[in-house]
Each structure stands twice: as C-alpha cells, then as structure tokens.
Design a protein around this motif. Structure first.
Motif, PDB file in Angstrom:
ATOM      1  N   LYS A  92      -2.241 -12.341  14.386  1.00  0.00           N
ATOM      2  CA  LYS A  92      -0.686 -12.389  14.590  1.00  0.00           C
ATOM      3  C   LYS A  92      -0.093 -12.969  13.056  1.00  0.00           C
ATOM      4  N   ALA A  93      -0.906 -14.285  12.576  1.00  0.00           N
ATOM      5  CA  ALA A  93      -0.355 -14.674  11.405  1.00  0.00           C
ATOM      6  C   ALA A  93      -0.444 -13.800  10.265  1.00  0.00           C
ATOM      7  N   THR A  94      -1.447 -12.848  10.139  1.00  0.00           N
ATOM      8  CA  THR A  94      -1.725 -12.001   9.002  1.00  0.00           C
ATOM      9  C   THR A  94      -0.475 -10.780   9.151  1.00  0.00           C
ATOM     10  N   GLN A  95      -0.013 -10.396  10.319  1.00  0.00           N
ATOM     11  CA  GLN A  95       1.187  -9.693  10.302  1.00  0.00           C
ATOM     12  C   GLN A  95       2.299 -10.063   9.915  1.00  0.00           C
ATOM     13  N   GLN A  96       2.381 -11.403  10.099  1.00  0.00           N
ATOM     14  CA  GLN A  96       3.626 -12.057   9.513  1.00  0.00           C
ATOM     15  C   GLN A  96       3.640 -12.137   7.892  1.00  0.00           C
ATOM     16  N   ILE A  97       2.274 -12.443   7.481  1.00  0.00           N
ATOM     17  CA  ILE A  97       2.015 -12.736   6.034  1.00  0.00           C
ATOM     18  C   ILE A  97       2.254 -11.401   5.237  1.00  0.00           C
ATOM     19  N   ILE A  98       1.805 -10.327   6.034  1.00  0.00           N
ATOM     20  CA  ILE A  98       2.168  -9.109   4.979  1.00  0.00           C
ATOM     21  C   ILE A  98       3.595  -8.818   5.068  1.00  0.00           C
ATOM     22  N   ILE A  99       4.640  -9.001   5.984  1.00  0.00           N
ATOM     23  CA  ILE A  99       5.888  -8.954   5.948  1.00  0.00           C
ATOM     24  C   ILE A  99       6.391  -9.923   4.775  1.00  0.00           C
ATOM     25  N   ASP A 100       6.079 -11.376   4.947  1.00  0.00           N
ATOM     26  CA  ASP A 100       6.681 -12.401   4.159  1.00  0.00           C
ATOM     27  C   ASP A 100       6.398 -12.216   2.698  1.00  0.00           C
ATOM     28  N   PHE A 101       5.078 -11.559   2.344  1.00  0.00           N
ATOM     29  CA  PHE A 101       4.540 -11.691   0.926  1.00  0.00           C
ATOM     30  C   PHE A 101       4.628 -10.371   0.473  1.00  0.00           C
ATOM     31  N   LYS A 102       5.019  -9.277   1.255  1.00  0.00           N
ATOM     32  CA  LYS A 102       5.027  -7.807   0.672  1.00  0.00           C
ATOM     33  C   LYS A 102       3.713  -7.552   0.342  1.00  0.00           C
ATOM     34  N   ILE A 103       2.817  -7.753   1.231  1.00  0.00           N
ATOM     35  CA  ILE A 103       1.204  -7.499   0.943  1.00  0.00           C
ATOM     36  C   ILE A 103       0.799  -5.722   1.181  1.00  0.00           C
ATOM     37  N   ASP A 104       0.224  -5.250  -0.030  1.00  0.00           N
ATOM     38  CA  ASP A 104      -0.108  -3.916  -0.016  1.00  0.00           C
ATOM     39  C   ASP A 104      -1.693  -3.650   0.436  1.00  0.00           C
ATOM     40  N   GLY A 105      -2.223  -4.678   0.385  1.00  0.00           N
ATOM     41  CA  GLY A 105      -3.788  -4.489   0.496  1.00  0.00           C
ATOM     42  C   GLY A 105      -4.394  -5.955   0.991  1.00  0.00           C
ATOM     43  N   ILE A 106      -5.391  -5.919   1.660  1.00  0.00           N
ATOM     44  CA  ILE A 106      -6.215  -7.052   2.156  1.00  0.00           C
ATOM     45  C   ILE A 106      -7.714  -7.082   1.944  1.00  0.00           C
ATOM     46  N   ILE A 107      -8.252  -8.151   1.338  1.00  0.00           N
ATOM     47  CA  ILE A 107      -9.725  -8.508   1.388  1.00  0.00           C
ATOM     48  C   ILE A 107      -9.903  -9.660   1.974  1.00  0.00           C
ATOM     49  N   SER A 108     -10.628  -9.560   2.956  1.00  0.00           N
ATOM     50  CA  SER A 108     -11.097 -10.430   4.067  1.00  0.00           C
ATOM     51  C   SER A 108     -12.676 -10.841   4.078  1.00  0.00           C
ATOM     52  N   ASP A 109     -12.764 -12.131   3.640  1.00  0.00           N
ATOM     53  CA  ASP A 109     -14.291 -12.514   3.900  1.00  0.00           C
ATOM     54  C   ASP A 109     -14.573 -13.101   4.891  1.00  0.00           C
ATOM     55  N   ASN A 110     -15.154 -12.512   5.825  1.00  0.00           N
ATOM     56  CA  ASN A 110     -15.592 -12.872   7.179  1.00  0.00           C
ATOM     57  C   ASN A 110     -14.468 -13.425   8.143  1.00  0.00           C
ATOM     58  N   ARG A 111     -13.046 -13.105   7.966  1.00  0.00           N
ATOM     59  CA  ARG A 111     -12.175 -13.604   8.826  1.00  0.00           C
ATOM     60  C   ARG A 111     -11.780 -12.595   9.279  1.00  0.00           C
ATOM     61  N   LEU A 112     -12.348 -12.452  10.740  1.00  0.00           N
ATOM     62  CA  LEU A 112     -12.289 -11.311  11.623  1.00  0.00           C
ATOM     63  C   LEU A 112     -10.946 -10.780  11.849  1.00  0.00           C
ATOM     64  N   GLY A 113      -9.989 -11.809  12.026  1.00  0.00           N
ATOM     65  CA  GLY A 113      -8.408 -11.428  12.460  1.00  0.00           C
ATOM     66  C   GLY A 113      -7.732 -10.744  11.203  1.00  0.00           C
ATOM     67  N   VAL A 114      -8.159 -10.987   9.993  1.00  0.00           N
ATOM     68  CA  VAL A 114      -7.459 -10.744   8.941  1.00  0.00           C
ATOM     69  C   VAL A 114      -7.414  -9.240   8.570  1.00  0.00           C
ATOM     70  N   TYR A 115      -6.666  -8.262   9.181  1.00  0.00           N
ATOM     71  CA  TYR A 115      -6.745  -6.871   8.762  1.00  0.00           C
ATOM     72  C   TYR A 115      -5.432  -6.258   9.327  1.00  0.00           C
ATOM     73  N   SER A 116      -5.258  -5.102   8.916  1.00  0.00           N
ATOM     74  CA  SER A 116      -3.903  -4.363   9.487  1.00  0.00           C
ATOM     75  C   SER A 116      -4.266  -2.860   9.699  1.00  0.00           C
ATOM     76  N   SER A 117      -3.423  -2.380  10.529  1.00  0.00           N
ATOM     77  CA  SER A 117      -3.690  -0.867  10.911  1.00  0.00           C
ATOM     78  C   SER A 117      -2.654  -0.089   9.879  1.00  0.00           C
ATOM     79  N   THR A 118      -1.949  -0.842   9.160  1.00  0.00           N
ATOM     80  CA  THR A 118      -1.042   0.034   8.412  1.00  0.00           C
ATOM     81  C   THR A 118      -1.488   0.023   6.777  1.00  0.00           C
ATOM     82  N   ILE A 119      -2.076  -1.042   6.304  1.00  0.00           N
ATOM     83  CA  ILE A 119      -2.473  -0.985   5.030  1.00  0.00           C
ATOM     84  C   ILE A 119      -4.055  -1.211   4.805  1.00  0.00           C
ATOM     85  N   TYR A 120      -4.515  -1.133   3.671  1.00  0.00           N
ATOM     86  CA  TYR A 120      -6.021  -0.596   3.669  1.00  0.00           C
ATOM     87  C   TYR A 120      -6.548  -2.191   3.764  1.00  0.00           C
TER      88      TYR A 120
END
Length: 352
Positions: A92-120
C-alpha cells in the motif's frame, strides 16, 4: 525527462542495503534519478551513502532472532502473521510512493511488497530456494509466489561454476515463473594493495539479539590476542564512535570508503556468513573465518558451501575460541572470481 527508479532494500541486517549501493551507483552513472525506500539501519546507511538522494520510509518488519538455536525456527514462524501484515502495508505504501515521487520503475531487494502492476518491477535475490530444514519446499514455494508478482528477478551471483550461492540459486528443483538472470557478484568495494594495519578485523551485522551475543563472545576471546584488532560493531547510528582498549579498536560503523580501506588493510576477516559479506570478501580476495547466525539455515549452508571449496573455515558461535582461527592457514581464501567493474548497462534497459 530522466526516469525515476525506486530502490528498496530489506532491512534485515544491512547486507541488502550494502549490495544495493553498486546498483544505485550504476543507475546514477546512467543518468537515472534514484529514490531510496527502506527503514531502520538500512535506510540510515543509504542516507549516509547518498545524502543528496530523495528517500522515504517503508513499514518495518522488525524481525528478531531467538537467543537459542533450537528455538530459531519456531521464533521466526511466530512472526509470520506480523510479516504478512507488513508486506500488505508495504505494498500500500509503495503505491502511494509511486504517485508522490512519480516513480517509473522499481528495484526491490527482497522487499516482497514493493512492486507494481503498472510499472516495471525487478526483484533482487540470491535465494530461489529458501532453506528452512524440513520445510524448505514450503518456504521456497511461498517465496516464489511473491517473486512471480515482479516482471524480472536479478540473481547477484555468477551463472557458472565457481559461484557463491550454490543450491540457493543454482541447480534448484524450484520452478520460478518470473524471468531470471544472473547479474554477477555485487560489491561496493575495490581491492587495493596497501600496507596491512590489522591482524584481525571483526565485521558484525544482523538482527538482535544475536549480533550482541556474538559481539560479547568475540570481545572476550580477542582480548586474549596480542595482535592489532579492528572491531566494527555494525551499529548504524547518527554519529561515529571509536574506542581503543589495549590491542582492540572498536568502532560502531564505517561508511563505504572507510570500510573498504579497513578491509583492504586487514589480514583476516571474522564475520557472519551472510551473502553480502561473502560477495564483498570474494571481490577483495580476502582470507576469512565465518560464524553463521545460530539456526539460520541459509548462513549455515553458505558457510559449509565456502568451506567445501576450501576457501574459508567456519565454526558454530557457541564453540568459537581464539584457537579456532588457526584453521585459516589450511584454506586458500577468496581468489579470482569474475567480478566486473560495473553492472552491464543493458541490465537497466527495461526502465527506458
């Protein structure tokens, strides 16, 4: 406009944050904007390493280890409901971070909830097989259920032999549906031939109370040693603190450059057999002695994997004595693994 990439390491010790440093450096070299997300010591470490980058806090897992090896697995299992809640909050926090920081892509090192269905979204792990004794099949199954939510999985190891992770990522019967690729070893350090200052360097890390238990044991044993010792406690705090008592210099933490120098000017490194520590010592071609966290199947396996290759010895925490270090003379130390200067640019083409 420059693409904005969220880099989010797990705060489970500082290893995940440390191995994200070369990833962040490559992203910056390629002119991406980077936003850091984590919690606790991992976040503090990356804020110290990259003070000019934007950062934000994620929900904390607050995982603790048992003082008893026998109770390690049970203690961890009891925390699973809490971990599941954190993963949901993290998502849930990640989806808000994507909006707040205008995120275009994610690299998650073992954080299982840090992903998005709309960005790579990329997941970084050296564990396709998650060792947990008789329940390895189950822990691996659930881990890979999360991995398949990502577009791609990066494995920080060498695809062929010799490699560092062994069965954790090679020759596994576990089927991963997400596309995977070996990206080579990750280390923020560079080897250098400088005059050695310390006979022994202790590098501590990992969750409590085991970090403190090992610190107390090592201090008792190393007080018997007459040679110079550098003791890095692995406690990431606001200010650096150094103390000297007889032959032992104790420091709470070192940032990357200071740690690189200290490792290069030390003869022997004593540390946990955490995977990031193994990659760092392999890159620096050091001699090592490993003490796995009691009950942690992954570290126990990695220590045996390295010993089997005649690289470095290990022993269990409860039986460590200063005399155990004599075993090191019978091992080769880390040598000549194919580390590359930089991560391949094409690795990051998925974000363009």
């Amino acid at each position: 406009m420059k693409k904005r990439i969220l880099v989010a390491p797990l705060n489970w010790g500082i290893g995940h944050a440390c191995r994200c440093i070369p990833i962040i450096n490559t992203l910056l070299k390629l002119k991406f904007n980077v936003v850091i997300a984590s919690d606790g010591e991992a976040l503090l470490l990356l804020q110290k390493e990259f003070p000019n980058l934007e950062s934000t806090e994620l929900p904390s897992y607050n995982v603790t280890y048992s003082e008893s090896r026998k109770k390690f697995k049970t203690h961890l299992l009891k925390q699973l409901p809490k971990i599941q809640k954190v993963i949901k909050a993290e998502y849930k926090a990640t989806q808000q971070i994507i909006i707040d920081f205008k995120i275009d892509g994610i690299i998650s090192d073992n954080r299982l909830g840090v992903y998005s269905s709309t960005i790579y979204s990329v997941f970084v792990t050296h564990q396709l097989k998650v060792l947990s004794g008789s329940t390895t099949w189950l822990s691996s199954f659930f881990h890979n259920r999360f991995i398949k939510k990502f577009n791609e999985c990066w494995i920080p190891d060498f695809e062929n032999s010799p490699n560092l992770s062994g069965i954790l990522s090679h020759f596994s019967s576990i089927k991963v549906k997400t596309p995977t690729r070996f990206i080579g070893g990750l280390s923020r350090f560079q080897p250098s031939k400088i005059k050695h200052k310390y006979a022994i360097m202790v590098l501590l890390s990992g969750p409590e109370p085991q970090r403190t238990l090992l610190e107390e044991k090592l201090l008792v044993e190393l007080n018997k040693c007459s040679r110079p010792v550098l003791f890095v406690q692995g406690k990431i705090e606001i200010n650096q603190k150094t103390e000297r008592l007889k032959n032992i210099t104790t420091i709470n933490f070192l940032t990357s450059k200071g740690l690189e120098i200290a490792l290069n000017e030390s003869d022997l490194i004593i540390c946990r057999s955490g995977y990031t520590s193994i990659m760092d010592l392999a890159k620096l071609q050091k001699k090592a002695f490993f003490i796995p966290t009691p009950g942690q199947s992954e570290q126990e396996y990695l220590a045996k994997h390295i010993e089997t290759q005649n690289i470095a010895p290990f022993c269990n925490q409860d039986i460590f004595t200063l005399e155990q270090l004599a075993k090191v003379e019978n091992y080769s130390g880390f040598k000549n693994l194919p580390f590359k200067e930089d991560l391949a640019e094409e690795l990051f083409s998925c974000f363009i």
